[in-house]
Design a protein around this motif. Sequence first.
Motif, short mmCIF file in Angstrom:
data_model
loop_
_atom_site.label_atom_id
_atom_site.label_comp_id
_atom_site.label_asym_id
_atom_site.label_seq_id
_atom_site.Cartn_x
_atom_site.Cartn_y
_atom_site.Cartn_z
N TYR A 5 0.84 -1.20 0.00
CA TYR A 5 0.00 0.00 0.00
C TYR A 5 0.87 1.25 0.00
O TYR A 5 0.65 2.19 -0.78
CB TYR A 5 -0.90 -0.06 1.23
N PHE A 6 1.90 1.25 0.84
CA PHE A 6 2.83 2.40 0.87
C PHE A 6 3.54 2.56 -0.48
O PHE A 6 3.74 3.69 -0.95
CB PHE A 6 3.86 2.22 1.98
N ASP A 7 3.93 1.44 -1.08
CA ASP A 7 4.61 1.50 -2.38
C ASP A 7 3.72 2.15 -3.44
O ASP A 7 4.18 2.92 -4.28
CB ASP A 7 5.01 0.10 -2.85
N GLU A 8 2.41 1.82 -3.40
CA GLU A 8 1.47 2.42 -4.36
C GLU A 8 1.37 3.93 -4.15
O GLU A 8 1.27 4.70 -5.11
CB GLU A 8 0.10 1.77 -4.21
N VAL A 9 1.38 4.35 -2.88
CA VAL A 9 1.35 5.78 -2.58
C VAL A 9 2.56 6.46 -3.20
O VAL A 9 2.47 7.54 -3.80
CB VAL A 9 1.33 6.00 -1.05
N ARG A 10 3.72 5.81 -3.11
CA ARG A 10 4.96 6.38 -3.63
C ARG A 10 4.95 6.49 -5.16
O ARG A 10 5.66 7.33 -5.73
CB ARG A 10 6.13 5.51 -3.20
N THR A 11 4.16 5.64 -5.82
CA THR A 11 4.15 5.66 -7.29
C THR A 11 3.29 6.78 -7.86
O THR A 11 3.38 7.08 -9.05
CB THR A 11 3.62 4.31 -7.85
N CYS A 12 2.46 7.38 -7.04
CA CYS A 12 1.61 8.46 -7.53
C CYS A 12 2.48 9.68 -7.87
O CYS A 12 3.26 10.14 -7.03
CB CYS A 12 0.57 8.85 -6.47
N PRO A 13 2.38 10.21 -9.07
CA PRO A 13 3.18 11.38 -9.45
C PRO A 13 2.94 12.55 -8.50
O PRO A 13 1.81 12.83 -8.10
CB PRO A 13 2.68 11.72 -10.86
N ASP A 63 2.93 15.72 -8.92
CA ASP A 63 2.07 16.80 -9.40
C ASP A 63 0.59 16.42 -9.42
O ASP A 63 -0.28 17.26 -9.65
CB ASP A 63 2.52 17.28 -10.79
N HIS A 64 0.30 15.13 -9.20
CA HIS A 64 -1.10 14.69 -9.13
C HIS A 64 -1.51 14.25 -7.72
O HIS A 64 -2.66 13.81 -7.53
CB HIS A 64 -1.34 13.51 -10.09
N TRP A 65 -0.61 14.35 -6.76
CA TRP A 65 -0.87 13.85 -5.42
C TRP A 65 -2.09 14.52 -4.79
O TRP A 65 -2.96 13.84 -4.23
CB TRP A 65 0.35 14.04 -4.53
N ASN A 66 -2.21 15.82 -4.91
CA ASN A 66 -3.35 16.51 -4.29
C ASN A 66 -4.68 16.08 -4.90
O ASN A 66 -5.71 16.08 -4.23
CB ASN A 66 -3.18 18.02 -4.42
N ASP A 67 -4.65 15.70 -6.17
CA ASP A 67 -5.88 15.28 -6.85
C ASP A 67 -6.30 13.87 -6.45
O ASP A 67 -7.51 13.57 -6.36
CB ASP A 67 -5.69 15.33 -8.37
N PHE A 68 -5.31 13.01 -6.21
CA PHE A 68 -5.62 11.60 -5.96
C PHE A 68 -5.40 11.17 -4.51
O PHE A 68 -5.67 10.02 -4.16
CB PHE A 68 -4.77 10.71 -6.88
N ARG A 69 -4.95 12.08 -3.67
CA ARG A 69 -4.61 11.76 -2.28
C ARG A 69 -5.77 11.07 -1.57
O ARG A 69 -5.59 10.07 -0.86
CB ARG A 69 -4.24 13.05 -1.56
N HIS A 70 -7.00 11.58 -1.76
CA HIS A 70 -8.16 11.03 -1.05
C HIS A 70 -8.42 9.57 -1.44
O HIS A 70 -8.93 8.79 -0.63
CB HIS A 70 -9.40 11.87 -1.30
N LEU A 75 0.18 10.89 7.50
CA LEU A 75 1.23 9.89 7.34
C LEU A 75 1.56 9.67 5.87
O LEU A 75 2.74 9.57 5.48
CB LEU A 75 0.80 8.56 7.98
N LEU A 76 0.55 9.62 5.01
CA LEU A 76 0.78 9.43 3.58
C LEU A 76 1.54 10.62 2.99
O LEU A 76 2.40 10.44 2.12
CB LEU A 76 -0.54 9.23 2.84
N ASP A 77 1.26 11.82 3.47
CA ASP A 77 2.02 13.01 3.03
C ASP A 77 3.49 12.84 3.40
O ASP A 77 4.38 13.18 2.61
CB ASP A 77 1.45 14.27 3.67
N GLU A 78 3.72 12.34 4.60
CA GLU A 78 5.10 12.12 5.06
C GLU A 78 5.80 11.08 4.18
O GLU A 78 6.97 11.26 3.79
CB GLU A 78 5.09 11.64 6.51
N ILE A 79 5.09 10.01 3.84
CA ILE A 79 5.66 8.96 3.00
C ILE A 79 6.01 9.50 1.61
O ILE A 79 7.04 9.14 1.03
CB ILE A 79 4.67 7.77 2.89
N LYS A 80 5.16 10.36 1.08
CA LYS A 80 5.40 10.92 -0.24
C LYS A 80 6.66 11.79 -0.28
O LYS A 80 7.37 11.85 -1.28
CB LYS A 80 4.20 11.77 -0.69
N LYS A 81 6.95 12.46 0.83
CA LYS A 81 8.07 13.41 0.87
C LYS A 81 9.42 12.75 1.15
O LYS A 81 10.47 13.36 0.95
CB LYS A 81 7.81 14.47 1.95
#
Length: 373
Positions: A247-255, A257-264, A296-302
Amino acid sequence: MKFKINFILLIIFTAVILFVSAEKKISKQEINDWENELNGLGFLVLKSSAVNIINGLNLTREQANALRDLALTIEAMGLPVFQLNTNAIFNETAEIKAAYIKLLEYLNKGLTVPKDFQVMLFNMRRRESEIIKNSVWAAKKINIKNSQCIRCHANPDFFYTGDIAHVETASISTAERRDIDITHVIGIFGQKGTAALADLKGQVDKILSSGQKYILKDFRCCLVPPQDLENSANVGQAFVSDEWLGYFDEVRTCPDDHWNDFRHLFIYPVDDYIASALPGIKRRYRKIMMKNVGNLLDEIKKMDDVDYTLQKKMLCIKLKDALDYDFLVGEDSRTPDERQFLAAMYLLCPGTVPVYDKLIKNIDAAEKAGRGK
């Protein structure tokens, strides 16, 4: 799965159900059958959890033998026996029981539970939670005057026929939670067995090491054996798992510039977990959990790749903390005596003697193999 309930329709459906329910009478046999069905489900979950924790505590031979002797004491009392069969008065309950019985076959044989079956079990556990929630909701509406389970868990004839997922149940105080917990234990062990657990809990506590007691303190009912017991917070929910890491790996694959659109969309998967773990949770508490998960997902993305790789397991623990619901189930207020009682409930569960026999046999075999080297 997302649940959206129209409030107006909910009121209409509720009114219809109450009108129909008023004409329905419940026979003593129906009450007994439904009570046995609920307690049978509870026993299957408890038995699976007991097998997992017994095999996961890293008991010594002496500890396993001592606990086995105490379990024999419970077995000799002639407690209520729940047959491991799929007989049920409610078709959905029969399906759930069949899945849990199959799980016990895997656990008793020491076999790895297949991934696809784990997914099915998760769905069955969620369905069970929804059945229990529906029974609580219905009991409040029809107000059955009875001393048995049906007083709080109405039978399926009175169930809400719409989507029960987002219907909230009443808040429960700490005192009420204690009464509910002990009532559920009595349902499985009977009055005599529950009293025996209270008598034996001190002996169980003396057998266990401080580390094992700490693990049991955080233990939750757990159908599938935890993969990682290095941190006691993982016990019972197996938060350090391939599923969460994926699940975390999938979060990391999100581009980015699209994170805010698909975060939810990435926050939604935890909804099923919350629904399964705590049916009827208030919306405000659910929002708090979802906000914590989002942070937490925001932290993982950064995180950079190196930090992410090194901290994967710790991120699972953070996810567990984000979804913590101890304050809602009274865990924080449990006394040492109550925790000893819960440990005895798991470790002396009826039917665990063969589990200890197999564990002792495995310990002996391992020691023999070690001496042969």
